[in-house]
Design a protein around this motif. Structure first.
Motif, PDB file in Angstrom:
ATOM      1  N   ARG A   1       4.712  11.162   1.017  1.00  0.00           N
ATOM      2  CA  ARG A   1       4.247   9.643   0.488  1.00  0.00           C
ATOM      3  C   ARG A   1       5.000   8.756   0.080  1.00  0.00           C
ATOM      4  NH1 ARG A   1       2.586   7.452  -4.743  1.00  0.00           N
ATOM      5  NH2 ARG A   1       0.620   6.301  -4.492  1.00  0.00           N
ATOM      6  N   VAL A   2       4.956   7.435   1.425  1.00  0.00           N
ATOM      7  CA  VAL A   2       5.583   6.402   0.645  1.00  0.00           C
ATOM      8  C   VAL A   2       4.774   5.024   0.590  1.00  0.00           C
ATOM      9  CG1 VAL A   2       6.922   7.407   2.639  1.00  0.00           C
ATOM     10  CG2 VAL A   2       5.760   5.910   3.216  1.00  0.00           C
ATOM     11  N   ALA A   3       5.806   3.738  -0.123  1.00  0.00           N
ATOM     12  CA  ALA A   3       4.884   2.758  -0.567  1.00  0.00           C
ATOM     13  C   ALA A   3       5.748   2.142   1.301  1.00  0.00           C
ATOM     14  CB  ALA A   3       6.184   1.883  -1.429  1.00  0.00           C
TER      15      ALA A   3
ATOM     16  N   GLU B   1       0.841  -0.933  -0.234  1.00  0.00           N
ATOM     17  CA  GLU B   1       0.124   0.151  -0.012  1.00  0.00           C
ATOM     18  C   GLU B   1       0.580   1.091  -0.231  1.00  0.00           C
ATOM     19  OE1 GLU B   1      -2.540   0.710   3.990  1.00  0.00           O
ATOM     20  OE2 GLU B   1      -1.152  -0.511   4.856  1.00  0.00           O
ATOM     21  N   PHE B   2       0.044   2.315  -0.219  1.00  0.00           N
ATOM     22  CA  PHE B   2       0.862   3.659   0.173  1.00  0.00           C
ATOM     23  C   PHE B   2       0.371   4.550   1.053  1.00  0.00           C
ATOM     24  CE2 PHE B   2       1.642   2.479  -4.339  1.00  0.00           C
ATOM     25  CZ  PHE B   2       3.627   3.019  -4.360  1.00  0.00           C
ATOM     26  N   THR B   3       1.079   4.929   2.202  1.00  0.00           N
ATOM     27  CA  THR B   3       0.726   6.173   3.431  1.00  0.00           C
ATOM     28  C   THR B   3       1.354   6.954   2.715  1.00  0.00           C
ATOM     29  OG1 THR B   3       0.410   6.239   5.786  1.00  0.00           O
ATOM     30  CG2 THR B   3       2.465   4.977   4.665  1.00  0.00           C
ATOM     31  N   ASP B   4       1.122   8.463   4.235  1.00  0.00           N
ATOM     32  CA  ASP B   4       1.555   9.292   4.305  1.00  0.00           C
ATOM     33  C   ASP B   4       2.041   9.189   5.896  1.00  0.00           C
ATOM     34  OD1 ASP B   4       0.325  10.455   2.720  1.00  0.00           O
ATOM     35  OD2 ASP B   4      -0.842  11.293   4.019  1.00  0.00           O
ATOM     36  N   HIS B   5       3.746   8.638   5.435  1.00  0.00           N
ATOM     37  CA  HIS B   5       4.884   8.876   6.393  1.00  0.00           C
ATOM     38  C   HIS B   5       5.099   9.646   7.574  1.00  0.00           C
ATOM     39  CE1 HIS B   5       8.671   7.743   7.679  1.00  0.00           C
ATOM     40  NE2 HIS B   5       8.442   6.480   8.106  1.00  0.00           N
ATOM     41  N   HIS B   6       5.620  10.150   8.806  1.00  0.00           N
ATOM     42  CA  HIS B   6       6.059  11.000   9.641  1.00  0.00           C
ATOM     43  C   HIS B   6       6.514  11.722   9.107  1.00  0.00           C
ATOM     44  CE1 HIS B   6      10.210   9.502  10.608  1.00  0.00           C
ATOM     45  NE2 HIS B   6       9.793   8.162  10.439  1.00  0.00           N
ATOM     46  N   SER B   7       7.107  11.650   8.013  1.00  0.00           N
ATOM     47  CA  SER B   7       7.983  12.685   7.266  1.00  0.00           C
ATOM     48  C   SER B   7       7.320  13.010   6.697  1.00  0.00           C
ATOM     49  CB  SER B   7       9.353  11.620   6.467  1.00  0.00           C
ATOM     50  OG  SER B   7       8.580  11.072   5.696  1.00  0.00           O
ATOM     51  N   GLY B   8       5.958  13.507   6.182  1.00  0.00           N
ATOM     52  CA  GLY B   8       5.289  13.622   5.271  1.00  0.00           C
ATOM     53  C   GLY B   8       4.742  13.304   3.849  1.00  0.00           C
TER      54      GLY B   8
ATOM     55  N   VAL C   1       8.594  -2.363   6.142  1.00  0.00           N
ATOM     56  CA  VAL C   1       9.916  -1.770   5.136  1.00  0.00           C
ATOM     57  C   VAL C   1       9.122  -0.081   4.692  1.00  0.00           C
ATOM     58  CG1 VAL C   1      11.656  -1.300   3.704  1.00  0.00           C
ATOM     59  CG2 VAL C   1      10.916  -3.334   4.366  1.00  0.00           C
ATOM     60  N   PHE C   2       9.082   1.148   5.170  1.00  0.00           N
ATOM     61  CA  PHE C   2       9.001   2.766   4.379  1.00  0.00           C
ATOM     62  C   PHE C   2       9.377   2.241   3.141  1.00  0.00           C
ATOM     63  CE2 PHE C   2       6.889   2.109   8.374  1.00  0.00           C
ATOM     64  CZ  PHE C   2       5.540   1.959   8.584  1.00  0.00           C
ATOM     65  N   THR C   3       9.360   3.055   1.998  1.00  0.00           N
ATOM     66  CA  THR C   3      10.256   3.249   0.718  1.00  0.00           C
ATOM     67  C   THR C   3      10.058   4.219   0.732  1.00  0.00           C
ATOM     68  OG1 THR C   3      10.417   1.331   0.419  1.00  0.00           O
ATOM     69  CG2 THR C   3      11.257   2.372  -0.974  1.00  0.00           C
ATOM     70  N   THR C   4      10.598   5.613   0.006  1.00  0.00           N
ATOM     71  CA  THR C   4      10.640   7.155  -0.190  1.00  0.00           C
ATOM     72  C   THR C   4      11.479   6.574  -2.052  1.00  0.00           C
ATOM     73  OG1 THR C   4      12.554   7.452   0.540  1.00  0.00           O
ATOM     74  CG2 THR C   4      10.787   8.477   1.822  1.00  0.00           C
ATOM     75  N   ASP C   5      10.609   8.120  -2.483  1.00  0.00           N
ATOM     76  CA  ASP C   5      10.702   8.663  -3.731  1.00  0.00           C
ATOM     77  C   ASP C   5      10.663   7.299  -5.088  1.00  0.00           C
ATOM     78  OD1 ASP C   5      12.159  10.546  -2.867  1.00  0.00           O
ATOM     79  OD2 ASP C   5      14.217   9.763  -3.147  1.00  0.00           O
TER      80      ASP C   5
END
Length: 116
Positions: A68-70, A59-66, A79-83
């Motif tokens: 959108r992460v996979a 899924e995709f979600t909004d991470h604490h960094s703000g 595992v939260f993946t950016t970019d």
């Protein structure tokens, strides 16, 4: 009049029974989540910093960094993946490099490294 009182009493009992069943089910789910979190805290992460892994996006979600992460799992480890490019969808397989762990090492952050 007695019929109305009996009907009202029966309705109240039904509502109480539904409430008890609902509470037990939601409590069970919360208990399972707490057990899974506790288990995750007690095991060694199945991924290593700097290593690249291949996994499916759940899924995709909004991470604490703000950002959108996979979100993906490696052996049940989150595992939260950016970019991640806009064209990637849940179910797609990607490659990502682990960049950090959270404080208790129950999840990791990664950066998109490509598609297999």
């Amino acid at each position: 009049m007695n019929t109305i009182m009996i009907g009202a009493g029966a309705a109240v009992l039904c509502l109480l029974a539904v409430g008890v069943v609902w509470r037990r089910r939601s409590g069970s789910s919360a208990g399972q989540s707490q057990r899974a979190h506790r288990d995750a805290q007690q095991r060694t992460p199945p991924v290593s910093l700097g290593e690249t892994y291949e996994f499916g996006v759940t899924e995709f979600t909004d991470h604490h960094s703000g950002d959108r992460v996979a979100v993906a799992k490696v052996e049940g480890f989150v595992v939260f993946t950016t970019d991640v490019p806009a064209g990637v969808s849940p179910g797609d397989v990607i490659q990502a490099t682990i960049t950090s762990f959270n404080r208790n090492e129950t999840s990791a952050d990664a950066i998109f490294a490509g598609r297999p």
